[in-house]
Write an enzyme that holds these catalytic residues in place. Structure first.
Site, PDB file in Angstrom:
ATOM      1  N   GLU A  42       0.837  -1.207   0.000  1.00 12.16           N
ATOM      2  CA  GLU A  42       0.000   0.000   0.000  1.00 12.16           C
ATOM      3  C   GLU A  42       0.871   1.256   0.000  1.00 12.16           C
ATOM      4  OE1 GLU A  42      -3.116  -0.238  -1.178  1.00 12.16           O
ATOM      5  OE2 GLU A  42      -3.537  -1.612   0.470  1.00 12.16           O
ATOM      6  N   HIS A  43       0.497   2.195  -0.867  1.00 16.93           N
ATOM      7  CA  HIS A  43       1.231   3.450  -1.047  1.00 16.93           C
ATOM      8  C   HIS A  43       2.677   3.175  -1.483  1.00 16.93           C
ATOM      9  CE1 HIS A  43      -1.734   6.498   0.359  1.00 16.93           C
ATOM     10  NE2 HIS A  43      -2.272   5.415   0.871  1.00 16.93           N
ATOM     11  N   THR A  44       2.851   2.066  -2.152  1.00 12.78           N
ATOM     12  CA  THR A  44       4.163   1.759  -2.729  1.00 12.78           C
ATOM     13  C   THR A  44       4.184   2.051  -4.226  1.00 12.78           C
ATOM     14  OG1 THR A  44       3.350  -0.516  -2.841  1.00 12.78           O
ATOM     15  CG2 THR A  44       4.889  -0.009  -1.067  1.00 12.78           C
ATOM     16  N   LEU A 134     -12.754   0.342  -3.498  1.00  9.93           N
ATOM     17  CA  LEU A 134     -12.591  -0.867  -4.322  1.00  9.93           C
ATOM     18  C   LEU A 134     -12.339  -0.497  -5.790  1.00  9.93           C
ATOM     19  CD1 LEU A 134     -15.357  -3.178  -2.764  1.00  9.93           C
ATOM     20  CD2 LEU A 134     -12.908  -3.100  -2.243  1.00  9.93           C
ATOM     21  N   SER A 135     -11.953   0.750  -6.010  1.00 10.28           N
ATOM     22  CA  SER A 135     -11.557   1.213  -7.342  1.00 10.28           C
ATOM     23  C   SER A 135     -12.676   1.260  -8.362  1.00 10.28           C
ATOM     24  CB  SER A 135     -10.422   0.357  -7.907  1.00 10.28           C
ATOM     25  OG  SER A 135      -9.241   0.804  -7.396  1.00 10.28           O
ATOM     26  N   SER A 136     -13.802   1.832  -7.938  1.00 12.78           N
ATOM     27  CA  SER A 136     -14.862   2.040  -8.918  1.00 12.78           C
ATOM     28  C   SER A 136     -14.378   2.990 -10.011  1.00 12.78           C
ATOM     29  CB  SER A 136     -16.111   2.593  -8.239  1.00 12.78           C
ATOM     30  OG  SER A 136     -15.810   3.807  -7.587  1.00 12.78           O
ATOM     31  N   SER A 137     -13.461   3.884  -9.691  1.00 13.54           N
ATOM     32  CA  SER A 137     -12.994   4.831 -10.716  1.00 13.54           C
ATOM     33  C   SER A 137     -12.142   4.117 -11.770  1.00 13.54           C
ATOM     34  CB  SER A 137     -12.239   5.999 -10.088  1.00 13.54           C
ATOM     35  OG  SER A 137     -11.248   5.532  -9.216  1.00 13.54           O
ATOM     36  N   ASP A 181      -4.209   0.513  -9.374  1.00 14.56           N
ATOM     37  CA  ASP A 181      -5.616   0.154  -9.552  1.00 14.56           C
ATOM     38  C   ASP A 181      -5.924  -0.184 -11.009  1.00 14.56           C
ATOM     39  OD1 ASP A 181      -5.664   0.760  -6.914  1.00 14.56           O
ATOM     40  OD2 ASP A 181      -6.776   2.634  -7.118  1.00 14.56           O
ATOM     41  N   TYR A 233      -3.990  11.846   1.006  1.00 17.35           N
ATOM     42  CA  TYR A 233      -3.267  10.999   0.038  1.00 17.35           C
ATOM     43  C   TYR A 233      -2.164  11.833  -0.630  1.00 17.35           C
ATOM     44  CZ  TYR A 233      -2.451   7.812  -3.894  1.00 17.35           C
ATOM     45  OH  TYR A 233      -1.869   6.970  -4.808  1.00 17.35           O
TER      46      TYR A 233
HETATM   47  C1  GAF Z   1      -5.301   4.373  -4.197  1.00 14.19           C
HETATM   48  C2  GAF Z   1      -4.508   4.782  -5.427  1.00 14.19           C
HETATM   49  F1  GAF Z   1      -5.352   4.956  -6.489  1.00 14.19           F
HETATM   50  C3  GAF Z   1      -3.448   3.748  -5.788  1.00 14.19           C
HETATM   51  O1  GAF Z   1      -2.664   4.226  -6.853  1.00 14.19           O
HETATM   52  C4  GAF Z   1      -2.576   3.409  -4.584  1.00 14.19           C
HETATM   53  O2  GAF Z   1      -1.649   4.426  -4.327  1.00 14.19           O
HETATM   54  C5  GAF Z   1      -3.448   3.117  -3.350  1.00 14.19           C
HETATM   55  O3  GAF Z   1      -4.397   4.132  -3.121  1.00 14.19           O
HETATM   56  C6  GAF Z   1      -2.611   2.959  -2.113  1.00 14.19           C
HETATM   57  O4  GAF Z   1      -1.808   1.821  -2.204  1.00 14.19           O
HETATM   58  O5  GAF Z   1      -6.056   3.230  -4.466  1.00 14.19           O
END
Ligand code: GAF
Length: 392
Positions: A42-44, A134-137, A181, A233
Site C-alpha cells: 500500500e502506497h508503494t 474498491l476502485s470504482s474509478s 488500480d 493521500y
Molecule cells: C489508491 C490509489 F489509487 C493507488 O494508486 C494506490 O496508491 C493506493 O491508493 C494505495 O496503495 O487506491
C-alpha cells in the site's frame, strides 16, 4: 424517463437496458471491468515499488455504440441525467466534472496520445460500490477505454492501457494516484494475484488458490466516511517524494530494508522517518508474500498482512477507528491476517480466513461495530477474478 432496472437485475443487463431506454437503439457491444482489492503493497506504487492486488468479481459494465458528430454522451444508473461533451470539453481538464470526468478523462488521454477517438453513446451500470476504496474509478475508466479502443479500432496494445487510464485520473480528474488500480483492473487474472513492479511495469501472475487451501478472503466495507482522503493521500505522496529527494534517490523504491537505518539517520524529522519506514518495509512485505505464495503457503501470509496494517496505522497514519476495529475484531475471531486495503482514511479491510469461518468472522466484526456505535459494516467473500473484457 428513468432508465433504471428492477433491483436484482444483473449488471450487464442493466447497462444494456439503460442504453436501449436512453438512446432507443441497441448497443454495439458491452465491456466489463472489475473493481479490485490489494492483497498487500500500500502506497508503494507511486514510490516505484511493488504491489500485489487482485481483480474482484464485482464489475462495471459499459454498453456503447458509435455516434455520428464526434461527441460523447454518457448515462449512468447513478444519475438519471446523461452528460454530453465534445472535443473541446475533453481537451480541457476540468470542463467535465463528477463521475463523467472519468469518461471524459479517458477520451482526453486517448486524444493526447494521438488517437482519433470515435464519438460514442455510452450507458454505465456498476456493482462496484462507489467510495468504498474498491476502485470504482479505475473500473469505469478501464471499461470505457476498452469500449472506445474497440469501437474506433484504435491501435493501442493492452500493455499500454493502465498508464493511459492512470493519466485520465491524474491529469483530467486531478487525483495524484499511482498505477496499481488500473493495472489490477486491466491485467487481473482469475485465480491469481498480480505482482507488479511499478517502476518497470513488469508483471507476474501469482497463483492465489484460496479454494484449494480451504481459505477465503473476507472483505469488510468499513462504511467510514472518507474524511479528507484526497488531501491526505496527496500529502503522503509529497512527503515520500521529498524524502526521496533528500536521500538523493529517484524514488523510495531505491531504499531497501538493509539500507533503511542508514537512510533514516539522514532524515531529520520523525514523521518523514515513519513514512519512509512504511514504504521500505511494505515493499519487502510484498516480496515476502510473493515468495510464500509461490511456495503454496497461502495461510502463512497472514502475519505479513497484519504487519502491513500495523505499519499503515502507526507509521503511515492512514487508518481510522472503524478500520482498526474491523482488523482487530477479525484477528480476534481467528483470521490468519487482516489489513486495510486501498488508499486509506476509510474504505475496506480484507481478512484471510478459513472458508468455513468467514461468516463467524463477519459476525464478530459486526458485533464490534455495534458495541462502538459505528454504522454496520458491509461484508462479502471474494475470489480473484479476471480483468477488463468485452462481453459481446
Ligand atoms: C489508491 C490509489 F489509487 C493507488 O494508486 C494506490 O496508491 C493506493 O491508493 C494505495 O496503495 O487506491
Amino acid at each position: 424517463m428513468s432508465a433504471r432496472s428492477e433491483p436484482g437485475t444483473p449488471v450487464a443487463d442493466r447497462a444494456t437496458a439503460g442504453f436501449r431506454q436512453r438512446y432507443g437503439a441497441e448497443p454495439a457491444g458491452r465491456w466489463a471491468a472489475p473493481g479490485r482489492v490489494n492483497l498487500i503493497g500500500e502506497h508503494t506504487d507511486y514510490n516505484d515499488g511493488f504491489v500485489l492486488p487482485f481483480a474482484l468479481p464485482l464489475r462495471t459494465v459499459v454498453a456503447a455504440a458509435p455516434a455520428p458528430g464526434g461527441r460523447w454522451t454518457v448515462w449512468s444508473e447513478l444519475d438519471d441525467e446523461p452528460v454530453e461533451f465534445g472535443p473541446a470539453d475533453a481537451d480541457e481538464p476540468g470542463r467535465v466534472d463528477g463521475w463523467a470526468a472519468y469518461v471524459a478523462g479517458v477520451v482526453w488521454a486517448l486524444r493526447a496520445d494521438g488517437h482519433d477517438v470515435p464519438g460514442a453513446r455510452l450507458a454505465v451500470a456498476s456493482d462496484v460500490p462507489v467510495g468504498s476504496g474498491l476502485s470504482s474509478s479505475a473500473a469505469i475508466e478501464s471499461a470505457v477505454l476498452a469500449a472506445l479502443v474497440d469501437l474506433g479500432g484504435l491501435d493501442l496494445p493492452a500493455g499500454r492501457w493502465p498508464r493511459l487510464a492512470q493519466r485520465a485520473e491524474n491529469d483530467y480528474v486531478g487525483a495524484p494516484t499511482g498505477i496499481m488500480d488500473q493495472s489490477a483492473v486491466i491485467r487481473g487474472r482469475a485465480g491469481h494475484a498480480l505482482f507488479l513492479d511499478c517502476r518497470t511495469e513488469e508483471i507476474e501472475q501469482i497463483p492465489f488458490d484460496l479454494d484449494g487451501a480451504g481459505l477465503a478472503v473476507l472483505v469488510v466495507d468499513s462504511r467510514a466516511p472518507h474524511r479528507h482522503a484526497d488531501g491526505e493521500y496527496a500529502a503522503r505522496r509529497r512527503s515520500c517524494e521529498r524524502a526521496a529527494a533528500t536521500l538523493g534517490v529517484s524514488a523510495l523504491r531505491d531504499v531497501d530494508v538493509a539500507g533503511l537505518d542508514a537512510a533514516l539517520a539522514r532524515l531529520d524529522d520523525d514523521e518523514t522517518r515513519r513514512r519512509v519506514r512504511h514504504v521500505v518495509t511494505e515493499n519487502q512485505r510484498v516480496l515476502d508474500t510473493v515468495a510464500l505464495l509461490r511456495a503454496g503457503r497461502v495461510r502463512d501470509t497472514g502475519p505479513l498482512l497484519t504487519a502491513s496494517h500495523a505499519s499503515m496505522r502507526d507509521d503511515f497514519e492512514i487508518t481510522v477507528p472503524e478500520i482498526d476495529t474491523a482488523v482487530e475484531a477479525a484477528l480476534s475471531a481467528g483470521a490468519y491476517g487482516a489489513r486495510m486495503t486501498g488508499g486509506g482514511f476509510g474504505g475496506c479491510v480484507l481478512a484471510l480466513v478459513d472458508a468455513g469461518a468467514a461468516d463467524a468472522v463477519a459476525a464478530a466484526v459486526a458485533d464490534a461495530y455495534a458495541e462502538r456505535g459505528f454504522t454496520a459494516p458491509g461484508t462479502l467473500t471474494v475470489l480473484p477474478a479476471g480483468g477488463v473484457t468485452r462481453l459481446g
